[in-house]
Design a protein around this motif. Structure first.
Motif, PDB file in Angstrom:
ATOM      1  N   GLU A 129      -7.313   1.541   1.807  1.00 39.05           N
ATOM      2  CA  GLU A 129      -7.470   1.741  -0.226  1.00 39.05           C
ATOM      3  C   GLU A 129      -6.069   2.562  -0.519  1.00 39.05           C
ATOM      4  N   TYR A 130      -6.084   3.458   0.042  1.00 35.05           N
ATOM      5  CA  TYR A 130      -5.009   4.392  -0.386  1.00 35.05           C
ATOM      6  C   TYR A 130      -3.817   3.865  -0.098  1.00 35.05           C
ATOM      7  N   VAL A 131      -3.864   4.169   2.105  1.00 32.35           N
ATOM      8  CA  VAL A 131      -2.304   4.130   2.552  1.00 32.35           C
ATOM      9  C   VAL A 131      -1.887   2.932   2.388  1.00 32.35           C
ATOM     10  N   ARG A 132      -1.812   2.056   2.583  1.00 30.22           N
ATOM     11  CA  ARG A 132      -1.723   1.087   3.498  1.00 30.22           C
ATOM     12  C   ARG A 132      -0.707   0.251   1.768  1.00 30.22           C
ATOM     13  N   PRO A 133      -1.103   0.556   0.986  1.00 30.04           N
ATOM     14  CA  PRO A 133      -0.779   0.146  -0.889  1.00 30.04           C
ATOM     15  C   PRO A 133       0.466   0.799  -0.856  1.00 30.04           C
ATOM     16  N   GLU A 134       0.758   2.352  -0.480  1.00 29.16           N
ATOM     17  CA  GLU A 134       1.081   3.317  -1.152  1.00 29.16           C
ATOM     18  C   GLU A 134       2.624   3.172   0.207  1.00 29.16           C
ATOM     19  N   ALA A 135       1.775   2.072   1.754  1.00 30.74           N
ATOM     20  CA  ALA A 135       3.376   2.618   2.496  1.00 30.74           C
ATOM     21  C   ALA A 135       3.807   0.577   1.965  1.00 30.74           C
ATOM     22  N   LEU A 136       3.064   0.504   2.006  1.00 25.79           N
ATOM     23  CA  LEU A 136       4.272  -1.194   1.964  1.00 25.79           C
ATOM     24  C   LEU A 136       5.482  -1.259   1.033  1.00 25.79           C
ATOM     25  N   ARG A 137       4.846  -0.330  -0.181  1.00 21.35           N
ATOM     26  CA  ARG A 137       5.992   0.929  -1.714  1.00 21.35           C
ATOM     27  C   ARG A 137       6.816   1.021  -1.094  1.00 21.35           C
ATOM     28  N   ILE A 138       6.906   1.788  -0.270  1.00 18.19           N
ATOM     29  CA  ILE A 138       7.710   2.858  -0.137  1.00 18.19           C
ATOM     30  C   ILE A 138       8.450   1.779   1.596  1.00 18.19           C
ATOM     31  N   GLU A 139       7.904   1.110   2.435  1.00 19.29           N
ATOM     32  CA  GLU A 139       9.040   0.447   2.856  1.00 19.29           C
ATOM     33  C   GLU A 139       9.405  -0.402   2.644  1.00 19.29           C
ATOM     34  N   GLU A 140       9.311  -1.345   0.906  1.00 19.21           N
ATOM     35  CA  GLU A 140       9.572  -2.322   0.906  1.00 19.21           C
ATOM     36  C   GLU A 140      11.303  -1.540   0.411  1.00 19.21           C
ATOM     37  N   VAL A 141      10.895   0.114  -0.447  1.00 24.61           N
ATOM     38  CA  VAL A 141      12.200   0.670  -1.397  1.00 24.61           C
ATOM     39  C   VAL A 141      13.035   1.149  -0.657  1.00 24.61           C
ATOM     40  N   GLY A 142      12.046   2.465   0.477  1.00 27.76           N
ATOM     41  CA  GLY A 142      13.072   3.572   1.118  1.00 27.76           C
ATOM     42  C   GLY A 142      12.846   4.438   0.863  1.00 27.76           C
ATOM     43  N   GLU A 143      11.692   4.396  -0.338  1.00 24.77           N
ATOM     44  CA  GLU A 143      11.013   5.596  -1.129  1.00 24.77           C
ATOM     45  C   GLU A 143      10.190   6.421   0.142  1.00 24.77           C
ATOM     46  N   ARG A 144      10.834   8.233  -0.146  1.00 29.08           N
ATOM     47  CA  ARG A 144       9.821   9.307   0.709  1.00 29.08           C
ATOM     48  C   ARG A 144       8.154   8.847  -0.051  1.00 29.08           C
ATOM     49  N   PRO A 145       6.319   8.962   0.636  1.00 33.78           N
ATOM     50  CA  PRO A 145       5.666   9.126   0.076  1.00 33.78           C
ATOM     51  C   PRO A 145       5.540   9.219  -1.078  1.00 33.78           C
ATOM     52  N   SER A 146       5.089   8.758  -1.959  1.00 31.95           N
ATOM     53  CA  SER A 146       4.440   9.973  -3.464  1.00 31.95           C
ATOM     54  C   SER A 146       3.570  11.154  -3.156  1.00 31.95           C
ATOM     55  N   ALA A 147       3.574  12.155  -3.925  1.00 34.79           N
ATOM     56  CA  ALA A 147       3.365  13.871  -4.351  1.00 34.79           C
ATOM     57  C   ALA A 147       1.601  13.150  -4.276  1.00 34.79           C
ATOM     58  N   GLU A 148       0.764  11.780  -4.927  1.00 34.81           N
ATOM     59  CA  GLU A 148      -0.227  11.063  -5.026  1.00 34.81           C
ATOM     60  C   GLU A 148      -0.886  11.550  -3.692  1.00 34.81           C
ATOM     61  N   ILE A 149       0.091  10.658  -2.782  1.00 37.76           N
ATOM     62  CA  ILE A 149      -1.061  10.316  -2.149  1.00 37.76           C
ATOM     63  C   ILE A 149      -0.925  11.481  -0.685  1.00 37.76           C
TER      64      ILE A 149
END
Length: 511
Positions: A129-149
């Motif tokens: 529900e939370y980690v994979r959607p954020e992971a796929l987002r940052i993997e694509e754009v190369g950003e660090r994980p969000s403070a929210e996650i």
């Protein structure tokens, strides 16, 4: 989703660019407005207009892609029900060998109890529900994980749990309702293996991989308890981040070759640190650096805070910038003697004490990532048709699958045996007796990953080297699996370590 029903005859009348309907798994899709945006071109859809496109769709796409197009569903075929399972968050995969054996209902294990199963279920839901959607987002754009996650992980005790059993868990509410004093290495194994199910190697490291290896020396060797507790709380909460800074351009696996220096001031109150570190996970955004240095009479470990004289620069590697891999420069950095970890000039044991756990964590993650590749290959072999047959009907493909499965199951079994020893040994006993076995375990699992990466690309063909679409998991794994073979000690170094230790303990009476 629309509830209207259609007969198949009704659907056949919508067979042109002005009204283009298709049937996929008994659902009717209106693709009229989508046709021109279809990646394969409108002509592909026109070939199937008004027809049942189930076979053609699943020969090219995974079922999950349909979740993006639910608005195009206008109804169902009368008297029919969908046959493809809609997976829900937290679900286990029912395909053989896609889950560790202990999670399969027909098998038993002496290592796991109800608390491990409860933890696995809740962490999988959390990841889905939370980690994979954020992971796929940052993997694509190369950003660090969000403070929210990171905060969400902290609120569930996950950040603290990733450092294994210990007093640092006290006072935290742990996901799965695990009592801190009952948390063991099998709980940590479950956590590690579920967290890696993001389908992104760089983001796996980005989710505080630096903390997992950078914070333990602080917890175990910092004599300033106020500093220790402050750093621990800041890192577990996600307020600040930490990394382990050991490797250098001249010192990768050869830790003794480090050149970064720390010279004590004349009044003995601080050190002046000069040097560089390279390939440091999370270093690009870290607030703290657990740093190996050369002092006057040996090696020492210092906790260095980001500040004047500390510069970090992103290193581009074969995986995404989401891991924050960095080149670090220390230029006349002033560090209080209160930040010394362990004894001055006796830092080598501090450096080495961390490696067993780090290598074990990497083994947990690598073998689970390999199993995800096996899952992808099994699904594709069942779904893809060539020469009039499924891939799974080809003996050469079945041979590749058998090889991959055997490697994964062997690695998982060995990992669980080692984990059982960890649960029944003191820290000192682990350091003495498990360094060699853990080194060989990691060596075996990363060699297995090499074979699995190669075979999986052959199963997927061109899709296996394409970053998007059906083969994206395979492409990502094939591009990044080598990180585990290098980080934490290269395969060759670990193999040599294990055999040297074996001969060190060789009975003198055996000739």
């Amino acid at each position: 989703m629309a509830t209207q029903t259609f007969t198949r005859e009704q659907v056949t009348k919508n067979n042109n660019a002005d009204s283009l309907h298709v049937i996929i798994d008994s659902k009717v899709y209106d693709l009229t407005d989508f046709a021109n945006a279809h990646p394969g071109g409108v002509h592909v859809l026109l070939q199937l207009a008004g027809q049942d496109a189930t076979s053609e769709f699943y020969s090219m796409h995974r079922h999950e892609i349909l979740t993006k197009y639910t608005k195009m569903v206008i109804g169902m075929i009368q008297g029919e029900t969908p046959q493809v399972i809609e997976p829900m968050a937290g679900d286990l995969c029912p395909i053989p060998y896609t889950e560790p054996m202990w999670l399969s209902p027909e098998f038993k294990s002496p290592y796991y109890d109800k608390s491990h199963r409860r933890l696995q279920k809740e962490v999988r839901i959390f990841v889905d529900e939370y980690v994979r959607p954020e992971a796929l987002r940052i993997e694509e754009v190369g950003e660090r994980p969000s403070a929210e996650i990171i905060k969400r992980m902290a609120d569930n005790g996950i950040n603290a749990m990733r450092l294994g059993p210990g007093r640092h868990l006290e006072g935290y509410n742990l996901i799965g309702g695990i009592e801190p004093r009952k948390f063991n290495y099998f709980h940590e194994l479950v956590l590690n293996q579920e967290l890696v199910r993001t389908h992104g190697r760089a983001c796996n490291d980005g989710f505080l991989g630096g903390m997992v290896i950078g914070l333990p020396p602080v917890l175990n060797f910092c004599r300033n308890t106020v500093l220790r507790d402050r750093v621990m709380c800041e890192c577990f909460s996600g307020e600040k981040s930490i990394c382990l800074a050991v490797s250098e351009a001249f010192a990768g696996s050869d830790v003794a070759a480090i050149r970064t220096t720390a010279v004590k001031s004349a009044d003995g109150t601080h050190y002046i640190v000069n040097g560089t570190k390279k390939w440091i996970t999370n270093g690009n955004w870290a607030d703290y650096f657990t740093t190996a240095v050369k002092t006057e009479k040996g090696y020492s470990m210092l906790l260095i805070e980001r500040g004047e004289g500390v510069e970090t620069e992103q290193i581009k590697t074969s995986y995404s910038s989401a891991a924050g891999t960095a080149f670090i420069t220390f230029d006349n950095v002033k560090v209080s003697v209160e930040n010394l970890l362990g004894q001055e000039h006796q830092g080598f044991p501090v450096i080495m004490s961390n490696f067993n756990h780090e290598r074990w964590v990497m083994a947990c993650a690598s073998i689970r990532a390999s199993r995800m590749v096996v899952e992808e290959c099994l699904k594709w072999a069942n779904q893809r048709k060539v020469f009039g047959k499924r891939l799974a009907d080809q003996p050469v493909i079945r041979g590749k699958l058998a090889k991959m499965i055997s490697l994964v199951e062997s690695g998982q079994s060995w990992l669980e045996v080692i984990t059982y020893q960890m649960c029944n040994m003191t820290y000192q006993q682990q350091a003495k007796s498990l360094a060699g076995p853990i080194a060989l375990l990691k060596n075996f699992i990363t060699r297995a990953a090499h074979e699995i990466a190669d075979e999986s690309v052959q199963v997927f063909g061109g899709r296996g080297i394409t970053k998007s679409g059906m083969g994206r998991v395979i492409e990502n794994f094939h591009r990044t699996y080598k990180f585990d073979a290098v980080l934490g000690g290269s395969e060759e170094i670990l193999g040599d370590l294990a055999i040297r230790q074996a001969f060190k303990n060789f009975p003198k009476s055996m000739l």
